[in-house]
Motif scaffolding. Structure first.
Motif, PDB file in Angstrom:
ATOM      1  N   ILE A 139       0.522  -1.367  -0.025  1.00 18.79           N
ATOM      2  CA  ILE A 139      -0.076  -0.102  -0.048  1.00 18.79           C
ATOM      3  C   ILE A 139       0.981   1.192   0.125  1.00 18.79           C
ATOM      4  N   PHE A 140       2.061   1.202   0.601  1.00 19.72           N
ATOM      5  CA  PHE A 140       2.778   2.527   0.751  1.00 19.72           C
ATOM      6  C   PHE A 140       3.620   2.672  -0.455  1.00 19.72           C
ATOM      7  N   SER A 141       4.126   1.654  -1.064  1.00 19.46           N
ATOM      8  CA  SER A 141       4.845   1.757  -2.469  1.00 19.46           C
ATOM      9  C   SER A 141       3.963   2.005  -3.634  1.00 19.46           C
ATOM     10  N   LYS A 142       2.659   1.541  -3.383  1.00 23.09           N
ATOM     11  CA  LYS A 142       1.557   1.379  -4.434  1.00 23.09           C
ATOM     12  C   LYS A 142       2.050   0.544  -5.570  1.00 23.09           C
ATOM     13  N   ARG A 143       2.766  -0.725  -5.102  1.00 24.47           N
ATOM     14  CA  ARG A 143       3.244  -1.703  -6.214  1.00 24.47           C
ATOM     15  C   ARG A 143       2.834  -2.996  -5.895  1.00 24.47           C
ATOM     16  N   PHE A 144       2.423  -3.677  -6.874  1.00 29.01           N
ATOM     17  CA  PHE A 144       1.850  -5.022  -6.808  1.00 29.01           C
ATOM     18  C   PHE A 144       3.201  -5.914  -6.818  1.00 29.01           C
TER      19      PHE A 144
END
Length: 412
Positions: free
Chosen positions: A380-385
């Motif tokens: 959620i913080f890096s917004k990466r899958f």
């Protein structure tokens, strides 16, 4: 001759029905988000000597402008709430509350109209006693006139405190005041401090089945102060009391752990992540209390992180369940979207409030995940899958000291 016993009974049930409608006013189907004056500005009446802590019209309108211009509104922040110390010390000749003439020269209807012109919502404060907690006029003996006044001013949210009265009075007053608010026909979010006073002032067990029928949200722990230890104490309280609180929590009725202390130079960046992550996982109200010009860049990034706000505003409104694993608390929250209306997504928050980093292994199937097609994991913080996993796989996670790792697992 009329049957007066039946008439009395009918009037009782009509009255009871009127009060019971307070909960189902259609409001706050997700937890309220916004700004409240108390935590930072408190009773900021000495505007000449302390202009940086002045609670006045200019301040409130500036918060509305900030929400409107800087992306907070799009992230879900909409309520702007004036807490205690807003009024004159005496009612007018008709028994109505009067805003402080110096600090709010145009009155509250003007402020409400300005806030509404920004498509935002306006909140105010009162107390069920003769006086407020800071000794301004309270609403005891004036429930109807005050409810009507707040409605006429265009109030959308009312925080109602419980200082200086006894247990039995509290248990009756909140129900009766809510009834008068309902009868105004203006939808107003009803925020009650009821359970806090019952438990921590009167040393009794709050009647949550009744409280949850009559209030949209309720304070059930001590006021937050601007310190990391205060935030930790609040988080620990909700971890300890989860089983007694979660069953009364959901759309339209929320446990309220008090305000976010962003913008006050009180927390490190990692501590700020814990603060807002746990509140989001709890489906708690997110109410800032600060000088909005002092919000740091990393704090603003958290507040405007739409993936984080999606957890906070999830329409299921489920209060995350805590699991203690060594020194880590794992908070697990089922949420939307669902796959095939059967398999929910899940958010996992791994919270480490200890003084050193910790590594744990988490197997999602131990916490209710059962989609046989597996899950896609998002940070959620890096917004990466990050990767796809089966529901039987394990995830190794290292959580730094006083920090949090926050994932959402979407069913494939």
């Amino acid at each position: 001759m009329p049957d007066y016993n039946n008439i009395v009974r009918a009037m009782f049930f009509i009255s009871l029905f009127g009060y019971a409608r307070v909960l189902e006013n259609g409001l706050v189907r997700t937890p309220p988000m916004g700004w409240m004056s108390w935590g930072y500005y408190m009773c900021g009446t000495d505007c000449e000597q302390n202009p940086d802590k002045c609670l006045d019209e200019k301040l409130i309108l500036s918060v509305a402008d900030t929400f409107y211009n800087e992306g907070y509104q799009e992230a879900g922040f909409e309520y702007i709430i004036i807490d205690d110390c807003w009024s004159e010390h005496h009612r007018d000749k008709d028994g109505r509350l009067v805003p402080d003439r110096l600090r709010f020269p145009n009155g509250m209807k003007y402020i409400a109209d300005y806030i509404h012109s920004r498509n935002l919502k306006f909140g105010m404060y009162t107390n069920v006693a003769d006086v407020t907690c800071m000794r301004y006029p309270g609403s005891k003996g004036h429930f109807k006139v005050d409810a009507d006044t707040f409605a006429q001013w265009g109030v959308d949210y009312l925080k109602v405190d419980g200082c200086f009265v006894g247990e039995q009075y509290l248990n009756n007053a909140y129900i009766h005041f809510g009834g008068y608010l309902n009868k105004t026909n203006r939808p107003m979010v009803y925020s009650c401090s009821w359970p806090y006073y019952i438990e921590f002032i009167h040393n009794r067990k709050p009647d949550y089945p009744t409280i949850s029928k009559h209030c949209n949200l309720w304070r059930n722990y001590h006021d937050v102060v601007t310190s990391w230890s205060a935030v930790k104490n609040i988080i620990q309280h909700y971890e300890d009391e989860y089983s007694g609180l979660e069953k009364y929590h959901g759309p339209g009725h929320w446990n309220d752990p008090d305000m976010l202390i962003f913008g006050t130079d009180s927390l490190t960046e990692a501590q700020s992540k814990i603060h807002i992550s746990v509140y989001a996982m709890l489906s708690a109200p997110l109410l800032l209390s600060c000088d909005m010009t002092r919000v740091k860049g990393y704090e603003k990034n958290l507040l405007l992180n739409l993936d984080l706000m999606a957890i906070a505003q999830d329409p299921l409104g489920i209060m995350a369940r805590p699991y203690r694993i060594d020194y880590i608390t794992l908070w697990v929250k089922p949420r939307m979207p669902r796959k095939g209306d059967i398999y929910p997504s899940y958010s996992f928050a791994l919270v480490n409030v200890s003084g050193q980093k910790r590594t744990i292994t988490v197997r999602p199937s131990n916490y209710g995940l059962n989609c046989t097609d597996g899950y896609s994991v998002m940070d959620i913080f890096s917004k990466r899958f990050l990767k796809n996993i089966t529901f039987e796989d394990s995830i190794d996670v290292t959580v730094p000291s006083e920090d949090v790792i926050l994932y959402t697992l979407f069913p494939l």
